[in-house]
Design a protein around this motif. Structure first.
Motif, short mmCIF file in Angstrom:
data_model
loop_
_atom_site.label_atom_id
_atom_site.label_comp_id
_atom_site.label_asym_id
_atom_site.label_seq_id
_atom_site.Cartn_x
_atom_site.Cartn_y
_atom_site.Cartn_z
N LEU A 229 29.23 57.83 14.33
CA LEU A 229 30.36 57.54 13.45
C LEU A 229 30.80 58.77 12.67
O LEU A 229 31.97 58.90 12.30
CB LEU A 229 30.00 56.39 12.50
CG LEU A 229 30.14 55.00 13.12
CD1 LEU A 229 29.53 53.94 12.22
CD2 LEU A 229 31.60 54.67 13.42
N LYS A 230 29.88 59.70 12.43
CA LYS A 230 30.26 60.96 11.79
C LYS A 230 31.19 61.76 12.71
O LYS A 230 32.13 62.41 12.27
CB LYS A 230 29.02 61.78 11.45
CG LYS A 230 28.16 61.15 10.35
CD LYS A 230 26.90 61.98 10.10
CE LYS A 230 26.03 61.32 9.02
NZ LYS A 230 24.76 62.06 8.82
N ASP A 231 30.91 61.69 14.02
CA ASP A 231 31.80 62.34 14.99
C ASP A 231 33.17 61.66 14.98
O ASP A 231 34.21 62.34 15.03
CB ASP A 231 31.22 62.26 16.40
CG ASP A 231 29.93 63.06 16.55
OD1 ASP A 231 29.71 63.97 15.73
OD2 ASP A 231 29.17 62.78 17.50
N ILE A 232 33.17 60.34 14.91
CA ILE A 232 34.42 59.58 14.91
C ILE A 232 35.23 59.89 13.65
O ILE A 232 36.46 60.02 13.69
CB ILE A 232 34.14 58.07 15.03
CG1 ILE A 232 33.40 57.77 16.34
CG2 ILE A 232 35.45 57.29 14.97
CD1 ILE A 232 34.11 58.20 17.59
N GLU A 233 34.55 60.03 12.52
CA GLU A 233 35.24 60.39 11.28
C GLU A 233 35.93 61.75 11.44
O GLU A 233 37.05 61.95 10.95
CB GLU A 233 34.24 60.44 10.12
CG GLU A 233 33.79 59.07 9.64
CD GLU A 233 32.79 59.17 8.50
OE1 GLU A 233 32.28 60.28 8.25
OE2 GLU A 233 32.50 58.12 7.87
N ARG A 234 35.26 62.65 12.12
CA ARG A 234 35.86 63.97 12.36
C ARG A 234 37.10 63.84 13.22
O ARG A 234 38.09 64.55 13.01
CB ARG A 234 34.83 64.90 13.01
CG ARG A 234 35.40 66.26 13.35
CD ARG A 234 34.33 67.27 13.64
NE ARG A 234 34.91 68.57 13.98
CZ ARG A 234 34.26 69.72 13.91
NH1 ARG A 234 33.00 69.75 13.51
NH2 ARG A 234 34.86 70.85 14.25
N LEU A 235 37.06 62.95 14.21
CA LEU A 235 38.22 62.74 15.07
C LEU A 235 39.38 62.14 14.27
O LEU A 235 40.54 62.51 14.48
CB LEU A 235 37.86 61.83 16.24
CG LEU A 235 36.85 62.41 17.25
CD1 LEU A 235 36.47 61.34 18.27
CD2 LEU A 235 37.42 63.64 17.95
N PHE A 236 39.09 61.22 13.38
CA PHE A 236 40.13 60.65 12.52
C PHE A 236 40.76 61.73 11.64
O PHE A 236 41.96 61.69 11.35
CB PHE A 236 39.55 59.56 11.62
CG PHE A 236 39.59 58.18 12.22
CD1 PHE A 236 40.78 57.62 12.69
CD2 PHE A 236 38.43 57.41 12.30
CE1 PHE A 236 40.81 56.34 13.22
CE2 PHE A 236 38.46 56.13 12.84
CZ PHE A 236 39.65 55.59 13.30
N ALA A 237 39.95 62.70 11.20
CA ALA A 237 40.43 63.74 10.29
C ALA A 237 41.14 64.88 11.02
O ALA A 237 41.73 65.76 10.38
CB ALA A 237 39.26 64.29 9.48
N SER A 238 41.08 64.87 12.33
CA SER A 238 41.66 65.96 13.12
C SER A 238 43.18 66.01 12.97
O SER A 238 43.85 64.99 12.76
CB SER A 238 41.30 65.76 14.60
OG SER A 238 42.01 66.67 15.41
N GLU A 239 43.71 67.21 13.11
CA GLU A 239 45.16 67.38 13.11
C GLU A 239 45.77 67.07 14.47
O GLU A 239 47.00 67.05 14.63
CB GLU A 239 45.52 68.81 12.69
CG GLU A 239 45.13 69.13 11.26
CD GLU A 239 45.52 70.55 10.85
OE1 GLU A 239 46.09 71.27 11.71
OE2 GLU A 239 45.27 70.93 9.70
N ASN A 240 44.91 66.83 15.44
CA ASN A 240 45.36 66.47 16.79
C ASN A 240 45.54 64.96 16.87
O ASN A 240 44.56 64.21 16.78
CB ASN A 240 44.33 66.95 17.82
CG ASN A 240 44.77 66.70 19.24
OD1 ASN A 240 45.66 65.88 19.51
ND2 ASN A 240 44.14 67.39 20.19
N PRO A 241 46.76 64.46 17.04
CA PRO A 241 46.99 63.00 17.07
C PRO A 241 46.25 62.29 18.20
O PRO A 241 45.92 61.10 18.08
CB PRO A 241 48.50 62.88 17.22
CG PRO A 241 48.96 64.20 17.75
CD PRO A 241 48.02 65.21 17.20
N ILE A 242 45.99 63.00 19.29
CA ILE A 242 45.26 62.37 20.39
C ILE A 242 43.83 62.06 19.96
O ILE A 242 43.28 61.00 20.29
CB ILE A 242 45.28 63.26 21.65
CG1 ILE A 242 46.71 63.38 22.18
CG2 ILE A 242 44.37 62.69 22.73
CD1 ILE A 242 46.84 64.26 23.40
#
Length: 285
Positions: A229-242
């Motif tokens: 879930l820490k990885d997923i949080e990073r994906l949510f915070a990414s500037e990449n919409p994908i």
């Protein structure tokens, strides 16, 4: 894949795709091979098919939507490929005990084109698990067309590979930067070991400031724990919409309360996934 009367279906296809002389020649050779249990004639016929049929001739298929026809269409089947696989199906159905080892020997000495055909349509053979070792060995090849034949649009790995073999295939496809959307049954074959490797690989890519193929994350959805879930949080915070979409899909699919809570913090993405405006199929759009 429904294989009932498969040989009759393939025979009908060949009847309509081969000229009369070649079709008659193939049927007479089959009678000779089966009637005399002739290894020599099996090998000769298999080899001679290449001189009888144009290797570039794409199989002319009907508009039927049955599973086998759809599979042949997906694989862009050629007439030569189907003639070869039809020959193997017929001899194996006629005398499995005798011909299984003979077919195995035939494939051991196959050229690249013959091996590619065998792997693409392996799932159509009677007792296809008999040739699992050949399929597993294809995972180690450096020849892209051979690896793609077993891994892309092929139901065989999902049906017969164990988790270690499946994971090896999925990871190699990612490393080779192949289209992961063409690997079948990713959700069904996801497993905890694979999710751990995916996370480790992602951290390596991030450390090197490199991007990660979005579909690479798909298997983790069913195994989201505190670390993932820490990885997923990073994906949510990414500037990449994908990557934002990836995170939303993983959380939406997960049954873990922590994942649902995280997704709730992103209501717009949650709504898009719920309405199927975001799916694994359109995630790059």
């Amino acid at each position: 894949m429904e294989l009932t009367k498969l040989d009759q279906e393939l025979q009908s296809l060949l009847n309509s795709n081969l000229n009369a002389a070649t079709d008659s020649w193939l049927q007479s050779k089959l009678e000779q091979i089966v009637g005399s249990s002739s290894t020599k004639h099996l090998y000769m016929t298999y080899s001679l098919l290449a001189s009888k049929i144009d290797s570039d001739a794409v199989l002319n298929l009907s508009s039927d939507t049955d599973e086998v026809t759809q599979y042949l269409r997906t694989q862009n089947a050629t007439t030569l490929q189907i003639a070869r696989i039809y020959l193997l199906i017929k001899v194996l159905k006629a005398d499995s005990d005798f011909f299984v080892p003979k077919v195995a020997n035939l494939i051991q000495v196959a050229d690249t084109g013959e091996l590619e055909t065998f792997l693409k349509y392996l799932v159509l053979l009677p007792d296809a698990e008999n040739y699992k070792q050949t399929a597993v060995e294809a995972l180690r090849t450096n020849i892209a067309t051979i690896f793609e034949a077993i891994s892309m649009q092929n139901p065989y790995p999902a049906k017969y590979f164990n988790d270690q073999q499946w994971n090896q295939m999925f990871l190699k496809a990612a490393f080779m930067q192949l289209d992961l959307s063409t690997i079948l049954s990713i959700d069904e074959r996801a497993n905890k070991d694979l999710t751990r490797i995916i996370s480790d690989y992602a951290h390596e890519r991030w450390a090197a400031s490199r991007e990660i193929e979005p579909l690479f994350w798909r298997p983790v959805a069913a195994f989201l724990d505190e670390n993932l879930l820490k990885d997923i949080e990073r994906l949510f915070a990414s500037e990449n919409p994908i990557e934002n979409k990836v995170a939303a899909l993983c959380c939406y699919t997960s049954e873990k309360p922590m994942a649902k809570e995280l997704l709730a913090k992103h209501p717009e993405l949650k709504a898009q996934v719920a309405n199927e405006n975001i799916t694994w199929k359109n995630i790059k759009d």
